[in-house]
Design a protein around this motif. Structure first.
Motif, PDB file in Angstrom:
ATOM      1  N   GLU A   1      78.545 -63.800  95.652  1.00  0.00           N
ATOM      2  CA  GLU A   1      77.828 -64.267  94.528  1.00  0.00           C
ATOM      3  C   GLU A   1      78.901 -64.390  93.249  1.00  0.00           C
ATOM      4  N   GLU A   2      79.746 -63.448  93.457  1.00  0.00           N
ATOM      5  CA  GLU A   2      80.654 -63.295  92.269  1.00  0.00           C
ATOM      6  C   GLU A   2      81.769 -64.282  92.489  1.00  0.00           C
ATOM      7  N   ILE A   3      82.032 -64.512  93.690  1.00  0.00           N
ATOM      8  CA  ILE A   3      83.296 -65.481  94.170  1.00  0.00           C
ATOM      9  C   ILE A   3      82.784 -66.817  93.855  1.00  0.00           C
ATOM     10  N   ASN A   4      81.494 -67.067  94.155  1.00  0.00           N
ATOM     11  CA  ASN A   4      81.050 -68.419  94.112  1.00  0.00           C
ATOM     12  C   ASN A   4      80.658 -68.997  92.659  1.00  0.00           C
ATOM     13  N   GLN A   5      80.631 -68.071  91.856  1.00  0.00           N
ATOM     14  CA  GLN A   5      80.379 -68.234  90.353  1.00  0.00           C
ATOM     15  C   GLN A   5      82.018 -68.586  89.552  1.00  0.00           C
ATOM     16  N   SER A   6      82.903 -68.149  90.469  1.00  0.00           N
ATOM     17  CA  SER A   6      84.206 -68.264  89.855  1.00  0.00           C
ATOM     18  C   SER A   6      84.650 -69.751  89.782  1.00  0.00           C
ATOM     19  N   LEU A   7      85.424 -70.219  88.750  1.00  0.00           N
ATOM     20  CA  LEU A   7      85.590 -71.754  88.725  1.00  0.00           C
ATOM     21  C   LEU A   7      87.180 -71.706  89.505  1.00  0.00           C
ATOM     22  N   ILE A   8      87.898 -70.921  89.852  1.00  0.00           N
ATOM     23  CA  ILE A   8      89.077 -70.866  90.210  1.00  0.00           C
ATOM     24  C   ILE A   8      88.990 -70.542  91.803  1.00  0.00           C
ATOM     25  N   VAL A   9      88.709 -69.178  92.095  1.00  0.00           N
ATOM     26  CA  VAL A   9      88.813 -68.675  93.320  1.00  0.00           C
ATOM     27  C   VAL A   9      88.462 -69.772  94.648  1.00  0.00           C
ATOM     28  N   PRO A  10      87.224 -70.526  94.517  1.00  0.00           N
ATOM     29  CA  PRO A  10      86.858 -71.214  95.637  1.00  0.00           C
ATOM     30  C   PRO A  10      87.667 -72.301  96.127  1.00  0.00           C
ATOM     31  N   PHE A  11      88.694 -72.747  95.221  1.00  0.00           N
ATOM     32  CA  PHE A  11      89.766 -73.580  95.692  1.00  0.00           C
ATOM     33  C   PHE A  11      90.572 -73.084  96.605  1.00  0.00           C
ATOM     34  N   TYR A  12      90.699 -71.841  96.624  1.00  0.00           N
ATOM     35  CA  TYR A  12      91.603 -71.060  97.590  1.00  0.00           C
ATOM     36  C   TYR A  12      91.156 -70.835  99.017  1.00  0.00           C
TER      37      TYR A  12
END
Length: 600
Positions: free
Chosen positions: A534-545
């Motif tokens: 959930e924390e990762i999905n809320q990030s605007l940056i991390v999912p691009f990695y």
């Protein structure tokens, strides 16, 4: 000055090698002649009983071999016998015009006997043996008997290796036996008067070269010879061979002189390079700087953009495409730009006017003024816009390096670069010297050992200079110490509890640096472990990695390649005048006969 001298030397040596090197290069192709053994027994009547053993190394599929025996100047040749040897097994072939496997065919003309041997083989080593008699090869004059025989002619289109030719007379103890050999100057002739035998040995006969023997001996050795000419010839033969020997020995001396001159010149150049670099270093040993105590881990991100951080670590004078990609991710992390999936590619959207000149160019000139997708950038790199794309990227890469000078000691960098140039120059010159020793076939092993030592020393000196002479200023040493500690922390991320160091927003700021350090995969893996989905999905940056189709895995490489593609748009023994043992002479004494062959 030194570099101009070396450039001139390389040009001269290159011209020399262009003309010399073909004489030693092994012939290319799907088969080799690994060994060639000839035994020739002279008969009392002047005929020669001839046995030839030719070792072939086949690489590929072959139907057989052929051999052409010249009989011009002789009285002809008897019907041949042909054998094939493989290991200890010998197979006798039968003459047959059918072309069936393990047969051979003979075609004769007035001047030639052609043998075609049919034997299917693939990737094998085989020995082909030919036995027959050459008729009327010796001529008896009033004062001497003469054999002037072209043993191997110029018809071979492959190099012949490990050649041995033994010619035996029909009686022993012939003090007046004399022999001269003509062909490659690297050959050697042994005249054994007690055994009445002449042996010629050659390590290699280049393709289209020849071997010829010229022998004289008393007429009673071939007393049954019907081929008699009633005139004297011995003195003429001796004078002819004397001149050929003098020419051959003069040629050898020239080759030795050229070889020694080139080796001395090469040695002097190597010595000058070493001395110039030593004198230069004694005059300027570099500036000393304060080296801070190395930090092990740091959780403070560098105070520079990733592109400039990479410039400092790489000791470069401009940024590269990986640094640009990381800078883009910084912009995204600061909410000044946004990356979104756009069909099968990605779209870069400006949320604020880009401060990066290259991003501004991409969006305003390649895109529609607000956004640009990777497909548009790639198309620009393959169109008339390529030159402009190149210019804009080059301008950005240089601007990204502004301010680097205060972190570097250029004088120290130049000293280390001079040592590197010395090592490169010595390696190149040593390679040229080694090739020269191969061409002249002299002192090859000793030369290789000496040059290997010189090359090793030069590179060890460079490595030592690189370790001892810092390329950074005092300020640069401090900054790089911090950067390396930060990089070491990211590399050791598996041992760090990320959530205890900071929240996900902090690690978002670290990720662009993980890209330029080449450890983004490790950091992403650690993020998955230390933070919830959930924390990762809320990030605007991390999912691009994340994932095989993420921007980092596919989009970033496409982003880089789309504009980086626009940027990258022997000497032998002396010959014997007396006709005794010695080296070969060049030229020819006018011998007849000769054989050649090949595979099909």
């Amino acid at each position: 000055m030194m570099r101009k001298i070396l450039e001139t030397m390389f040009i001269c040596l290159g011209i020399f090698l262009f003309f010399q090197f073909p004489t030693i290069v092994k012939a290319s192709g799907n088969y080799q002649i690994e060994k060639y053994n000839i035994k020739a027994d002279i008969q009392k009547n002047g005929d020669i009983e001839l046995t030839q053993k030719i070792d072939y190394q086949f690489n590929g599929d072959f139907h057989g071999v052929y051999y052409n025996q010249s009989i011009k100047g002789s009285k002809g040749a008897t019907d041949p016998e042909v054998y094939i040897k493989k290991g200890k097994q010998t197979t006798k072939l039968m003459p047959n015009d059918s072309g069936q496997n393990n047969t051979f065919k003979v075609n004769r003309t007035n001047n030639l006997m052609k043998l075609k041997v049919y034997h299917t083989t693939s990737n094998d080593n085989l020995t082909f043996v030919y036995k027959y008699r050459l008729l009327g090869m010796v001529t008896n004059y009033r004062d001497t008997a003469e054999l002037n025989w072209l043993v191997i002619n110029q018809g071979w289109d492959k190099n012949l290796h490990n050649v041995k030719i033994a010619i035996n007379l029909p009686q022993r103890n012939i003090p007046e036996l004399k022999a001269w050999s003509h062909g490659p100057l690297s050959g050697y002739t042994k005249v054994d008067q007690k055994k009445a035998r002449v042996v010629m040995t050659l390590g290699i006969i280049p393709a289209h070269d020849h071997v010829e023997t010229h022998m004289i001996f008393p007429t009673d050795v071939t007393s049954d010879n019907p081929n008699v000419i009633n005139k004297d010839k011995k003195s003429k033969i001796l004078n002819q061979e004397k001149q050929l020997v003098l020419n051959a020995n003069a040629s050898r001396k020239r080759r030795i002189w050229i070889y020694r001159s080139l080796m001395i010149f090469g040695a002097l150049v190597l010595m000058i390079i070493y001395l110039v670099r030593l004198v230069g270093f004694l005059k300027n040993r570099g500036n000393k700087h304060i080296i801070p105590t190395p930090l092990y881990h740091s959780f403070n991100e560098p105070r520079f953009l990733p592109s400039f951080t990479k410039i400092l670590l790489d000791r470069s004078d401009k940024a590269d495409s990986l640094g640009l990609t990381a800078d883009l991710l910084v912009e995204v992390g600061k909410r000044r730009m946004k990356i979104e999936k756009f069909g099968s590619t990605y779209e870069i959207i400006a949320l604020k006017e880009p401060s990066n000149s290259f991003f501004k160019y991409l969006i305003e000139e390649i895109g529609d003024g607000k956004k640009v997708n990777l497909r548009q950038i790639k198309s620009a790199g393959q169109s008339f816009k390529r030159k402009k794309l190149n210019q804009e990227f080059d301008k950005w890469s240089k601007n990204a390096a502004k301010g680097r000078k205060k972190y570097f000691d250029q004088e120290n960098i130049d000293i280390v670069d001079d040592f590197r140039f010395m090592a490169i120059a010595i390696s190149i010159i040593s390679a040229v010297i080694f090739v020269i020793s191969l061409i002249f076939n002299r002192n090859v092993l000793l030369t290789a050992v000496v040059l290997a030592v010189l090359i090793s020393i030069s590179w060890l000196i460079w490595i030592g200079a690189k370790k001892k002479i810092t390329p950074y200023s005092d300020l640069g040493e401090e900054e790089v110490n911090q950067i390396l500690a930060f990089k070491r922390m990211l590399k050791d991320i598996d041992d760090i509890k990320m959530a205890e160091v900071g929240d996900l927003i902090l690690w978002e700021q670290f990720l662009p640096y993980a890209v330029v350090f080449g450890v983004s995969d490790k950091v992403i893996k650690a993020l998955k472990i230390n933070f919830s989905t959930e924390e990762i999905n809320q990030s605007l940056i991390v999912p691009f990695y994340f994932g095989a189709n993420s921007f980092i895995s596919s989009g970033a490489s496409s982003f880089q390649s789309s504009f980086t593609s626009a940027l990258t748009s022997g000497a032998g023994s002396s010959s014997s005048i007396s006709g005794g043992s010695g080296g070969f002479t060049g030229g020819s004494s006018g011998g007849f006969g000769g054989g050649s062959g090949g595979a099909f």
